[in-house]
Design an enzyme around this catalytic site. Structure first.
Site, PDB file in Angstrom:
ATOM      1  N   CYS A 123     -18.996  29.408 -29.166  1.00 32.29           N
ATOM      2  CA  CYS A 123     -18.170  29.768 -28.004  1.00 32.29           C
ATOM      3  C   CYS A 123     -17.930  28.587 -27.070  1.00 32.29           C
ATOM      4  O   CYS A 123     -17.116  28.685 -26.146  1.00 32.29           O
ATOM      5  CB  CYS A 123     -18.797  30.938 -27.252  1.00 32.29           C
ATOM      6  SG  CYS A 123     -18.835  32.431 -28.252  1.00 32.29           S
ATOM      7  N   HIS A 265     -16.206  30.636 -20.012  1.00 30.00           N
ATOM      8  CA  HIS A 265     -16.133  31.366 -21.282  1.00 30.00           C
ATOM      9  C   HIS A 265     -16.324  32.846 -20.975  1.00 30.00           C
ATOM     10  O   HIS A 265     -17.259  33.228 -20.265  1.00 30.00           O
ATOM     11  CB  HIS A 265     -17.220  30.846 -22.231  1.00 30.00           C
ATOM     12  CG  HIS A 265     -17.475  31.779 -23.376  1.00 30.00           C
ATOM     13  ND1 HIS A 265     -16.465  32.252 -24.182  1.00 30.00           N
ATOM     14  CD2 HIS A 265     -18.624  32.347 -23.831  1.00 30.00           C
ATOM     15  CE1 HIS A 265     -16.981  33.072 -25.088  1.00 30.00           C
ATOM     16  NE2 HIS A 265     -18.279  33.147 -24.893  1.00 30.00           N
ATOM     17  N   ASN A 295     -14.845  39.333 -25.786  1.00 32.37           N
ATOM     18  CA  ASN A 295     -15.283  37.944 -25.975  1.00 32.37           C
ATOM     19  C   ASN A 295     -14.560  37.394 -27.208  1.00 32.37           C
ATOM     20  O   ASN A 295     -14.796  37.858 -28.318  1.00 32.37           O
ATOM     21  CB  ASN A 295     -16.813  37.943 -26.165  1.00 32.37           C
ATOM     22  CG  ASN A 295     -17.390  36.557 -26.410  1.00 32.37           C
ATOM     23  OD1 ASN A 295     -16.671  35.629 -26.781  1.00 32.37           O
ATOM     24  ND2 ASN A 295     -18.704  36.419 -26.229  1.00 32.37           N
TER      25      ASN A 295
END
Ligand code: UT7
Length: 356
Positions: A123, A265, A295
């Site tokens: 990520c 993020h 996500n």
């Protein structure tokens, strides 16, 4: 001969300057209620623990490169492919273990011949990719870089695993960077990057690599799927993101109060708010997109930027702080001054890009 018009002196080291932005999520939407129909979960649990209301997923036969090409095409719309001589794809779900996904994406975008490689930092991939792209431009290896964060977590998450199926969504976000001056709007940097591989098992897909080959009939199905120790990851995410953000602010000689927009993020709304609180940033300065896409891994920061820019939330000259955390463990932060850019198409809007 007329006297030369005085301008800023040419920088010794060119900076990477943002000049294109685009994002795309696939048309198929999975709401919390859709998940509750097949898993032991419910909308209230998902919303209160993560902030997520829905996510988008690719259809059968689609792969990460299909997402990346669409986002890349949108980012190139304002500057054109001739501006780019390197393509970087940050992803945890490459189309194949070998070769990398970036050369295929480059070829499909009419950029065959450009340098092309993948970044694997889970990520944190977009922030790592941004620093790598800035390095390519600073070293004059490339004049323009197309950086795409693209992930299709629906291909590695067990659809029957409620702990993870609720969190992730598929999508891609892309930026184009050109060589420019460090003081002009759009300039990226400085950066802070870090990792701690002693925690590699906190977020992993156990099988399929050289350590544990996927062998038909011998590999436990669970080892082929994404696994995460959520609570521990949560704690690391908050502390590492806040520490990295502080490091990059100190490098730039500025304070959290100088930041107009925090672009973290999009892991979980509670994580984003905790990091903002820790930094002393008002929560309203935090770009949030996780509610509508979940996500999306390496895609989450450029998708959040594309969403905010499409809603005209970002003003030229605004200072942005980008911070990410992911498997590895990896983390990183960077600063960006917002340039004048045409408002991108909202990532969820399907255009002609819905056909590859
Ligand atoms: O992108 C890379 C970085 N990733 C992250 O930053 C993710 C970090 N972690 C998280 O966001 C959170 O840890 C999760 C959202 C994954 C989980 O939230 P949590 O508040 O840490 O929940 P938990 O795993 O501790 O579970 C609490 C309870 C458990 O039940 P008991 O043991 O208290 O009875 C779980 O079994 O909630 C249960 N549970 C669920 N209940 C309904 C776990 N998943 C679900 C679910 N629906 N989907």
């Amino acid at each position: 001969m007329p006297p030369a018009v005085p301008g800023p002196p040419a920088p010794a080291v060119p900076a990477a300057v943002l000049c294109g932005l685009g994002g795309w999520v696939p048309p198929q939407v999975v709401t919390n209620d859709d998940l509750a129909r097949r898993l032991d979960t419910d909308d209230t649990w998902i919303r209160t623990r993560t902030g997520i209301r829905r996510r988008h997923v690719i259809g059968p036969g689609q792969a990460t490169s299909d997402l990346a090409v669409r986002a890349g095409r949108r980012a190139l719309a304002s500057c054109g492919p001739s501006a780019v001589d390197a393509v970087v794809v940050a992803t945890t779900t490459p189309d194949r273990t070998c070769p990398a996904t970036a050369p295929l994406v480059a070829a499909r975008l009419g950029l065959a011949g450009a340098a092309a490689f993948d970044v694997a930092a889970v990520c944190t991939g977009f922030v790592y990719g941004l620093a790598a792209a800035a390095g390519l431009i600073a070293s004059q290896v490339a004049r323009g870089v197309l950086l795409i964060g693209a992930d299709a977590y629906s291909t590695i998450v067990d659809p029957l695993d409620r702990a993870h199926a609720i969190i992730f969504g598929d999508g891609a976000g892309a930026v184009v960077l050109r060589a420019g001056h460090p003081d002009e709007p759009g300039a990226v940097g400085p950066f802070d990057l870090g990792s701690d591989g002693t925690h590699e098992d906190m977020i992993m897909v156990a099988a399929g690599g050289s350590r544990h080959r996927a062998t038909p009939g011998r590999t436990a199905p669970a080892d082929l799927y994404f696994a995460m120790r959520g609570k521990e990851v949560y704690r690391h995410a908050v502390t590492r993101m806040a520490a990295s953000a502080r490091t990059v602010l100190a490098q730039a000689g500025c304070k959290a109060g100088d930041i107009d927009h925090f672009a973290p993020h999009q892991a979980n709304l509670r994580i984003l708010h905790s990091v903002a609180d820790d930094l002393g940033l008002p929560r309203e300065r935090c770009l949030t997109h996780v509610e509508s896409v979940g996500n999306t891994g390496a895609a989450s920061i450029p998708l959040a930027l594309a969403d905010a820019a499409a809603r005209r939330t970002l003003t030229p000259g605004d200072r942005l702080l980008l911070t990410a955390f992911g498997g590895g463990l990896t983390w990183g932060s960077g600063l960006l001054t917002w340039p004048t850019l045409p408002a991108p198409v909202p990532p969820h809007e399907q255009g002609e890009e819905s056909t590859p």
